[in-house]
Design a protein around this motif. Structure first.
Motif, short mmCIF file in Angstrom:
data_model
loop_
_atom_site.label_atom_id
_atom_site.label_comp_id
_atom_site.label_asym_id
_atom_site.label_seq_id
_atom_site.Cartn_x
_atom_site.Cartn_y
_atom_site.Cartn_z
N ASN A 45 -3.29 0.86 -7.20
CA ASN A 45 -3.93 -0.35 -6.62
C ASN A 45 -3.06 -1.57 -6.92
O ASN A 45 -2.10 -1.48 -7.69
CB ASN A 45 -5.35 -0.51 -7.17
CG ASN A 45 -5.40 -0.60 -8.69
OD1 ASN A 45 -4.44 -0.22 -9.35
ND2 ASN A 45 -6.50 -1.09 -9.22
N PHE A 46 -3.38 -2.71 -6.32
CA PHE A 46 -2.47 -3.86 -6.51
C PHE A 46 -3.18 -5.18 -6.31
O PHE A 46 -4.26 -5.26 -5.73
CB PHE A 46 -1.26 -3.74 -5.57
CG PHE A 46 -1.57 -3.54 -4.12
CD1 PHE A 46 -1.85 -4.62 -3.28
CD2 PHE A 46 -1.59 -2.26 -3.57
CE1 PHE A 46 -2.12 -4.43 -1.94
CE2 PHE A 46 -1.86 -2.05 -2.23
CZ PHE A 46 -2.14 -3.14 -1.41
N GLY A 53 2.15 1.69 -3.51
CA GLY A 53 1.06 2.15 -4.38
C GLY A 53 0.73 3.61 -4.15
O GLY A 53 0.56 4.38 -5.11
N ASP A 54 0.67 4.01 -2.89
CA ASP A 54 0.34 5.40 -2.57
C ASP A 54 1.44 6.36 -3.04
O ASP A 54 1.17 7.46 -3.53
CB ASP A 54 0.12 5.58 -1.06
CG ASP A 54 -1.19 4.95 -0.59
OD1 ASP A 54 -2.01 4.54 -1.46
OD2 ASP A 54 -1.40 4.86 0.63
N SER A 63 4.95 0.69 -13.04
CA SER A 63 4.37 -0.38 -12.22
C SER A 63 5.48 -1.06 -11.43
O SER A 63 6.66 -0.94 -11.77
CB SER A 63 3.63 -1.38 -13.10
OG SER A 63 4.48 -1.90 -14.08
N ARG A 110 1.21 6.62 -6.80
CA ARG A 110 0.03 7.45 -7.12
C ARG A 110 0.38 8.95 -6.95
O ARG A 110 0.09 9.77 -7.82
CB ARG A 110 -1.04 7.06 -6.11
CG ARG A 110 -2.44 7.25 -6.48
CD ARG A 110 -3.32 6.58 -5.42
NE ARG A 110 -3.84 5.31 -5.87
CZ ARG A 110 -4.59 4.49 -5.11
NH1 ARG A 110 -4.85 4.80 -3.85
NH2 ARG A 110 -5.04 3.38 -5.61
N ARG A 159 0.84 -1.22 0.00
CA ARG A 159 0.00 0.00 0.00
C ARG A 159 0.87 1.27 0.00
O ARG A 159 0.56 2.23 -0.70
CB ARG A 159 -0.93 -0.05 1.22
CG ARG A 159 -1.97 1.03 1.20
CD ARG A 159 -3.23 0.64 1.93
NE ARG A 159 -4.19 -0.03 1.08
CZ ARG A 159 -5.46 -0.29 1.41
NH1 ARG A 159 -5.91 0.03 2.59
NH2 ARG A 159 -6.26 -0.90 0.56
N ILE A 162 1.91 -3.90 -8.30
CA ILE A 162 1.30 -2.58 -8.13
C ILE A 162 1.05 -1.98 -9.50
O ILE A 162 1.99 -1.80 -10.27
CB ILE A 162 2.23 -1.62 -7.34
CG1 ILE A 162 2.96 -2.35 -6.21
CG2 ILE A 162 1.49 -0.39 -6.86
CD1 ILE A 162 2.14 -2.74 -5.05
N TYR A 163 -0.18 -1.67 -9.79
CA TYR A 163 -0.50 -1.02 -11.06
C TYR A 163 -0.15 0.46 -11.00
O TYR A 163 0.04 1.03 -9.91
CB TYR A 163 -1.99 -1.18 -11.36
CG TYR A 163 -2.45 -2.60 -11.54
CD1 TYR A 163 -2.04 -3.35 -12.63
CD2 TYR A 163 -3.29 -3.19 -10.60
CE1 TYR A 163 -2.47 -4.67 -12.78
CE2 TYR A 163 -3.73 -4.50 -10.74
CZ TYR A 163 -3.31 -5.24 -11.85
OH TYR A 163 -3.73 -6.52 -12.00
#
Lengths: 242, 242
Positions: free
Chosen positions: B134-135, B89-90, B112, B93, B86, B129-130
């Motif tokens: 999200n993942f 991912g964050d 990614s 982002r 997470r 992780i995209y």
């Protein structure tokens, strides 16, 4: 999705196409992507297609309707395989120009073709037509062309295929390339259409529809899978040094 | 382009990444796509990345700067591998949100990651992780995850890998998957970074940088190519019936 493969050999041509088409999540159908035009003794013309099925079916139907008419898009009136590739490209270009603004809100109207064949007095030739209507031709150094879901099946071709491979070995390799793609991607599926053409035979060729219960397909799949596993097991493990 | 592969086994993790990066036609460079965070005795955290190199290097640098700070994005303060996925991912982002409007006129800022590792008291885990942050997580039924140029190397994984494969066999298979990709795609190239992690060992693991003149790499490439050709030659040709 789709996977179509054309191989240009010194001895002739090998073509292979799967039969899965899907338009959205709830429509999966079986459609042969291989069209064979063989009613003239002086030529064999084969088309394989990938992409928007409405586009590629329309192109094939338009070309079929024009046969024998003497119109500019009559593939039976063309003098060379190059001219036929140009006819397919021009027809595809015109079809996409006609449909694009209506289709694009729902998805891409794009399509692509592999064109293969021979006209008496010329060489057997193999072309890939892009959605823009332009095209490339297979050569001694680039003896195979692929459209659709091409990557999974490329490693085995890169290892085996060159222009001097015999027709039957190329057929075997085409089946293994299809098998690798089918195993790794749900959107490609049998029946596989396989065509074997010996240069100079013009309207005569071998064509086989290979369903998923085909005895040869099952036996070669199994023998390859088992052989690959045995080969893998015999290879040495990496040494970590310490 | 790039190819990174993570394999989740009952016994541990195997990771592999190539080193080619290209930004436009005239810039091809070698950059390891594998980042290893191993300075804490209670955990091993590995990141592999694909996509825009500026984006993914910034994410890795930001995560590195945050280590030990106790900030929300401190991977050494996270309790679980899920929390680390997470955080990655964050961070991805936030980085893309910061850069997108400046970068998009020149190309995609997307990237990614594969995140793998173990924290004391938890299982070894593997995430993808995209670019959206999200993942997904690898499971018993989906034991490997790939990013970048993934398709050429998938058939061999589909044939060999399941969760019960031992660590060394999985390393061997990862190298063959890399080799298939390197043979079929110029944009993926050695050195390959290979990491072998036995569950429970935490900060201890095997890591090897495999250059294109590595004796083991050359020998396994050659033995596999020759064995595959022998296997191919032994398979029966199609029978055309008539």
């Amino acid at each position: 999705m789709t996977y179509c493969l054309g191989i240009l050999l010194k001895d002739g041509l090998v073509l292979a196409a799967d039969s899965r088409t899907n338009a959205g999540v709830d429509q999966i159908a079986l459609v042969s992507k291989l069209n064979i035009f063989d009613s003239q003794k002086d030529r064999l013309i084969c088309l394989m297609s990938a992409g928007n099925l409405a586009t590629t079916q329309s192109v094939a139907a338009l070309l079929d309707q024009a046969l024998g008419t003497g119109e500019p898009n009559d593939m039976y009136a063309a003098d060379t395989m190059f001219d036929i590739a140009r006819i397919v490209g021009d027809t595809l270009r015109a079809e996409i120009a006609r449909e694009a603004k209506y289709v694009e809100p729902f998805g891409s109207p794009d399509g692509s073709f592999i064109v293969a064949g021979q006209i008496e007095g010329g060489q057997h030739r193999l072309f890939q037509i892009y959605s823009a209507g332009n095209f490339i031709e297979a050569t001694r150094d680039t003896p195979f062309l692929q459209i659709g879901e091409t990557k999974y099946g490329k490693p085995i071709l890169d290892r085996i295929i060159n222009q001097d491979v015999d027709l039957d070995s190329a057929c075997k390799c085409a089946i293994l390339s299809m098998d690798a793609t089918i195993r790794s991607n749900l959107s490609v599926a049998p029946p596989i259409h396989l065509l074997r053409y010996k240069s100079g035979n013009l309207s005569t060729y071998n064509h086989r529809r290979i369903a998923d219960d085909d005895a040869y397909f099952l036996s070669i799949r199994k023998a390859y899978a088992q052989g690959l596993r045995r080969l893998f097991n015999r290879l040495p493990n990496p040494d970590w040094g310490k």
